[in-house]
Design a protein around this motif. Structure first.
Motif, PDB file in Angstrom:
ATOM      1  N   TYR A  36      41.148  38.631  42.820  1.00 20.75           N
ATOM      2  CA  TYR A  36      41.489  38.229  41.459  1.00 20.75           C
ATOM      3  C   TYR A  36      42.831  38.756  40.941  1.00 20.75           C
ATOM      4  O   TYR A  36      43.282  38.346  39.874  1.00 20.75           O
ATOM      5  CB  TYR A  36      40.380  38.655  40.501  1.00 20.75           C
ATOM      6  CG  TYR A  36      39.054  38.004  40.803  1.00 20.75           C
ATOM      7  CD1 TYR A  36      38.923  36.613  40.779  1.00 20.75           C
ATOM      8  CD2 TYR A  36      37.937  38.761  41.138  1.00 20.75           C
ATOM      9  CE1 TYR A  36      37.705  36.006  41.069  1.00 20.75           C
ATOM     10  CE2 TYR A  36      36.719  38.162  41.425  1.00 20.75           C
ATOM     11  CZ  TYR A  36      36.609  36.786  41.400  1.00 20.75           C
ATOM     12  OH  TYR A  36      35.409  36.183  41.678  1.00 20.75           O
ATOM     13  N   GLY A  37      43.459  39.676  41.647  1.00 18.82           N
ATOM     14  CA  GLY A  37      44.782  40.127  41.237  1.00 18.82           C
ATOM     15  C   GLY A  37      44.790  41.241  40.209  1.00 18.82           C
ATOM     16  O   GLY A  37      45.858  41.607  39.705  1.00 18.82           O
ATOM     17  N   PHE A  38      43.644  41.789  39.867  1.00 16.24           N
ATOM     18  CA  PHE A  38      43.589  42.968  38.995  1.00 16.24           C
ATOM     19  C   PHE A  38      42.451  43.863  39.450  1.00 16.24           C
ATOM     20  O   PHE A  38      41.495  43.415  40.086  1.00 16.24           O
ATOM     21  CB  PHE A  38      43.411  42.581  37.523  1.00 16.24           C
ATOM     22  CG  PHE A  38      42.097  41.935  37.195  1.00 16.24           C
ATOM     23  CD1 PHE A  38      40.962  42.693  36.898  1.00 16.24           C
ATOM     24  CD2 PHE A  38      41.971  40.551  37.164  1.00 16.24           C
ATOM     25  CE1 PHE A  38      39.742  42.100  36.585  1.00 16.24           C
ATOM     26  CE2 PHE A  38      40.762  39.942  36.845  1.00 16.24           C
ATOM     27  CZ  PHE A  38      39.654  40.712  36.562  1.00 16.24           C
ATOM     28  N   ARG A  39      42.596  45.129  39.121  1.00 15.19           N
ATOM     29  CA  ARG A  39      41.538  46.093  39.427  1.00 15.19           C
ATOM     30  C   ARG A  39      41.162  46.829  38.167  1.00 15.19           C
ATOM     31  O   ARG A  39      41.954  46.908  37.209  1.00 15.19           O
ATOM     32  CB  ARG A  39      42.001  47.084  40.494  1.00 15.19           C
ATOM     33  CG  ARG A  39      43.027  48.091  40.002  1.00 15.19           C
ATOM     34  CD  ARG A  39      43.442  49.058  41.100  1.00 15.19           C
ATOM     35  NE  ARG A  39      44.279  50.148  40.556  1.00 15.19           N
ATOM     36  CZ  ARG A  39      43.813  51.324  40.164  1.00 15.19           C
ATOM     37  NH1 ARG A  39      42.505  51.596  40.261  1.00 15.19           N
ATOM     38  NH2 ARG A  39      44.623  52.250  39.684  1.00 15.19           N
ATOM     39  N   LEU A  40      39.956  47.343  38.134  1.00 12.47           N
ATOM     40  CA  LEU A  40      39.497  48.126  36.994  1.00 12.47           C
ATOM     41  C   LEU A  40      39.800  49.592  37.253  1.00 12.47           C
ATOM     42  O   LEU A  40      39.464  50.134  38.316  1.00 12.47           O
ATOM     43  CB  LEU A  40      37.993  47.936  36.773  1.00 12.47           C
ATOM     44  CG  LEU A  40      37.505  46.490  36.599  1.00 12.47           C
ATOM     45  CD1 LEU A  40      36.018  46.474  36.255  1.00 12.47           C
ATOM     46  CD2 LEU A  40      38.301  45.767  35.534  1.00 12.47           C
ATOM     47  N   ASP A  41      40.468  50.223  36.304  1.00 17.88           N
ATOM     48  CA  ASP A  41      40.741  51.641  36.432  1.00 17.88           C
ATOM     49  C   ASP A  41      39.415  52.389  36.534  1.00 17.88           C
ATOM     50  O   ASP A  41      38.473  52.105  35.784  1.00 17.88           O
ATOM     51  CB  ASP A  41      41.529  52.135  35.225  1.00 17.88           C
ATOM     52  CG  ASP A  41      42.029  53.553  35.402  1.00 17.88           C
ATOM     53  OD1 ASP A  41      41.235  54.477  35.128  1.00 17.88           O
ATOM     54  OD2 ASP A  41      43.183  53.722  35.800  1.00 17.88           O
ATOM     55  N   PRO A  42      39.282  53.332  37.479  1.00 18.20           N
ATOM     56  CA  PRO A  42      38.007  54.057  37.623  1.00 18.20           C
ATOM     57  C   PRO A  42      37.541  54.728  36.332  1.00 18.20           C
ATOM     58  O   PRO A  42      36.337  54.925  36.136  1.00 18.20           O
ATOM     59  CB  PRO A  42      38.326  55.100  38.708  1.00 18.20           C
ATOM     60  CG  PRO A  42      39.447  54.496  39.496  1.00 18.20           C
ATOM     61  CD  PRO A  42      40.268  53.730  38.494  1.00 18.20           C
ATOM     62  N   VAL A  59      51.285  36.601  37.816  1.00 17.57           N
ATOM     63  CA  VAL A  59      52.109  37.753  38.178  1.00 17.57           C
ATOM     64  C   VAL A  59      52.292  37.817  39.692  1.00 17.57           C
ATOM     65  O   VAL A  59      53.388  38.075  40.199  1.00 17.57           O
ATOM     66  CB  VAL A  59      51.483  39.057  37.644  1.00 17.57           C
ATOM     67  CG1 VAL A  59      52.189  40.282  38.224  1.00 17.57           C
ATOM     68  CG2 VAL A  59      51.556  39.087  36.126  1.00 17.57           C
ATOM     69  N   ARG A  60      51.221  37.543  40.437  1.00 16.33           N
ATOM     70  CA  ARG A  60      51.335  37.542  41.895  1.00 16.33           C
ATOM     71  C   ARG A  60      52.273  36.440  42.381  1.00 16.33           C
ATOM     72  O   ARG A  60      53.117  36.663  43.253  1.00 16.33           O
ATOM     73  CB  ARG A  60      49.956  37.352  42.514  1.00 16.33           C
ATOM     74  CG  ARG A  60      49.162  38.635  42.657  1.00 16.33           C
ATOM     75  CD  ARG A  60      47.876  38.404  43.411  1.00 16.33           C
ATOM     76  NE  ARG A  60      47.295  39.669  43.843  1.00 16.33           N
ATOM     77  CZ  ARG A  60      46.125  39.775  44.458  1.00 16.33           C
ATOM     78  NH1 ARG A  60      45.388  38.697  44.700  1.00 16.33           N
ATOM     79  NH2 ARG A  60      45.672  40.967  44.830  1.00 16.33           N
ATOM     80  N   GLN A 119      51.444  41.249  46.228  1.00 18.86           N
ATOM     81  CA  GLN A 119      49.993  41.160  46.128  1.00 18.86           C
ATOM     82  C   GLN A 119      49.365  42.314  45.363  1.00 18.86           C
ATOM     83  O   GLN A 119      48.172  42.289  45.076  1.00 18.86           O
ATOM     84  CB  GLN A 119      49.388  41.091  47.536  1.00 18.86           C
ATOM     85  CG  GLN A 119      49.686  39.802  48.269  1.00 18.86           C
ATOM     86  CD  GLN A 119      49.135  38.588  47.537  1.00 18.86           C
ATOM     87  OE1 GLN A 119      47.948  38.496  47.263  1.00 18.86           O
ATOM     88  NE2 GLN A 119      50.028  37.651  47.195  1.00 18.86           N
ATOM     89  N   ALA A 120      50.134  43.324  45.029  1.00 15.34           N
ATOM     90  CA  ALA A 120      49.577  44.477  44.333  1.00 15.34           C
ATOM     91  C   ALA A 120      48.936  44.046  43.018  1.00 15.34           C
ATOM     92  O   ALA A 120      49.512  43.243  42.276  1.00 15.34           O
ATOM     93  CB  ALA A 120      50.668  45.508  44.064  1.00 15.34           C
ATOM     94  N   PRO A 121      47.742  44.552  42.705  1.00 10.08           N
ATOM     95  CA  PRO A 121      47.039  44.123  41.493  1.00 10.08           C
ATOM     96  C   PRO A 121      47.533  44.844  40.240  1.00 10.08           C
ATOM     97  O   PRO A 121      48.075  45.950  40.305  1.00 10.08           O
ATOM     98  CB  PRO A 121      45.582  44.499  41.784  1.00 10.08           C
ATOM     99  CG  PRO A 121      45.706  45.724  42.658  1.00 10.08           C
ATOM    100  CD  PRO A 121      46.921  45.487  43.519  1.00 10.08           C
ATOM    101  N   LEU A 122      47.326  44.213  39.099  1.00  7.82           N
ATOM    102  CA  LEU A 122      47.462  44.897  37.816  1.00  7.82           C
ATOM    103  C   LEU A 122      46.255  45.811  37.634  1.00  7.82           C
ATOM    104  O   LEU A 122      45.208  45.613  38.261  1.00  7.82           O
ATOM    105  CB  LEU A 122      47.517  43.882  36.673  1.00  7.82           C
ATOM    106  CG  LEU A 122      48.692  42.909  36.659  1.00  7.82           C
ATOM    107  CD1 LEU A 122      48.474  41.837  35.591  1.00  7.82           C
ATOM    108  CD2 LEU A 122      50.002  43.637  36.423  1.00  7.82           C
ATOM    109  N   ALA A 149      58.602  42.793  36.038  1.00  6.27           N
ATOM    110  CA  ALA A 149      59.354  41.641  35.523  1.00  6.27           C
ATOM    111  C   ALA A 149      58.476  40.404  35.452  1.00  6.27           C
ATOM    112  O   ALA A 149      58.555  39.629  34.486  1.00  6.27           O
ATOM    113  CB  ALA A 149      60.572  41.387  36.403  1.00  6.27           C
ATOM    114  N   ALA A 150      57.637  40.205  36.454  1.00  7.22           N
ATOM    115  CA  ALA A 150      56.744  39.042  36.461  1.00  7.22           C
ATOM    116  C   ALA A 150      55.708  39.137  35.338  1.00  7.22           C
ATOM    117  O   ALA A 150      55.377  38.134  34.694  1.00  7.22           O
ATOM    118  CB  ALA A 150      56.045  38.929  37.814  1.00  7.22           C
TER     119      ALA A 150
END
Length: 355
Positions: free
Chosen positions: A216-222, A253-254, A260-263, A310-311
């Motif tokens: 999905y391109g994002f991760r949840l902060d622990p 953003v990707r 590929q790094a997630p937000l 920037a994206a």
């Protein structure tokens, strides 16, 4: 600019004298000498007609007339007033790829309006035009939208049948007009409690945030949900419209960054007793209510690369221009509030997201 006034508009501007008088005016104003201020301002108007309202407006009209004749369009003339004729010409030529024809021909043959130049120029398509517009440090690329907003504000002010005050109150309740997207929260005097949060889940008003960065391109902060007076899973959710917008934003953003790094999502739902971290970051009460109602999320400003940053900025600007979000910048986070208009994204983007 003084050079534009003298070289293009034929105004007689004594820049050195104008600056001297401006410094003297500031000193007299600091002393509280109103009589001296008035005298100095009269002298400055004589030395620099840009400070004479009638002459300044006449100069503006001359500029816009020249620009409209050059570009053949009113919207481009307005843009050039802030951006400069040369900068706008270069952006239009970058977009069209034609660096030799007369600019009016470039505009006419390409059917180029400013909205087309603005929205069609991206880091992926018409990249040269996009980067030229983005390189203008004075936010010239967004000037046209501000002019349209000012015109609407004046229309409201001049219409005796409309009361602009509620709109003004909504605009000031949170950055970037977030409350305008959800005026109902303006009537809420306090952040909802955990009973209201449970009600959102019980009635299916919100759905869980997935934590599959590759997909999905994002991760949840622990730490998301830690320290809450409810279980962490109970604050890891959003309304379907907000979740769909987050998915669209992350995918964009990707695509734009090529990375590929997630937000990283660091804020979503909250309640009265769990909102201290958000409040301590600077978010206003109205923004906390938007969080509690499932319309807002926060993204960390610790980016994987300059390209990702920037994206992300590109996507925020475009989504706000389309009236799909309002957003605010805080020391460690970007706060995003999603409009109900994002419901158009729900059918296509939430099909693969588990509820």
């Amino acid at each position: 600019m003084a050079q534009t006034g003298t070289d293009l508009l034929g105004m007689q501007i004594d820049v050195q004298r104008s600056q001297q008088l401006t410094d003297q005016i500031a000193a007299a104003r600091k002393r509280g000498d109103t009589g001296k201020v008035a005298s100095l301002e009269a002298q400055r108007r004589a030395a620099d007609p840009r400070f004479d309202p009638a002459k300044a407006i006449a100069g503006t009209v001359r500029y816009l007339t020249l620009a409209r004749e050059r570009f053949g369009r009113q919207d481009l003339a307005v843009v050039s007033y802030h951006m400069g004729i040369g900068n706008l010409e270069n952006a239009l030529r970058d977009y069209s790829g034609d660096h030799s024809a007369a600019i009016a021909d470039v505009v006419r043959q390409g059917g180029l309006s400013y909205p087309r130049l603005y929205f069609d120029s991206t880091p992926l398509d018409h990249a040269a035009a996009y980067h030229r517009l983005a390189s203008l440090s004075d936010d010239s690329r967004n000037y046209y939208w501000k002019v349209l907003a000012a015109r609407q504000a004046l229309r409201l002010y001049r219409d005796p049948t409309k009361d602009p005050d509620p709109l003004a109150s909504y605009q000031g309740a949170a950055p970037a007009g977030q409350v305008v997207l959800h005026p109902e929260v303006f009537q809420v005097s306090d952040v909802p409690d955990k009973g209201d949060l449970r009600s959102l889940w019980k009635h299916g008003t919100v759905q869980p945030l997935p934590n599959s960065p590759k997909l999905y391109g994002f991760r949840l902060d622990p730490s998301l949900g830690s320290g809450a007076d409810v279980e962490a899973k109970d604050v890891r959710g959003l309304r379907p419209e907000a979740l769909a917008l987050l998915l669209y934003l992350s995918a964009g953003v990707r695509a734009v960054s090529g990375k590929q790094a997630p937000l990283t999502v660091v804020g979503s739902l909250t309640d009265k007793d769990s909102s201290a971290p958000l409040a301590s970051s600077g978010e206003r009460p109205a923004e906390l209510v938007l969080h509690a109602d499932g319309w807002s999320f926060d993204v960390s400003r610790r980016y994987a690369s300059p390209a990702q940053a920037a994206a992300f900025q590109f996507m925020l600007d475009r989504l706000q221009a389309l009236d799909l979000i309002g957003w605010g910048r805080y020391p460690g986070t970007i706060h995003v509030t999603v409009s109900k208009k994002a419901d158009q994204l729900v059918p296509s983007l939430l099909r693969t997201v588990p509820r």
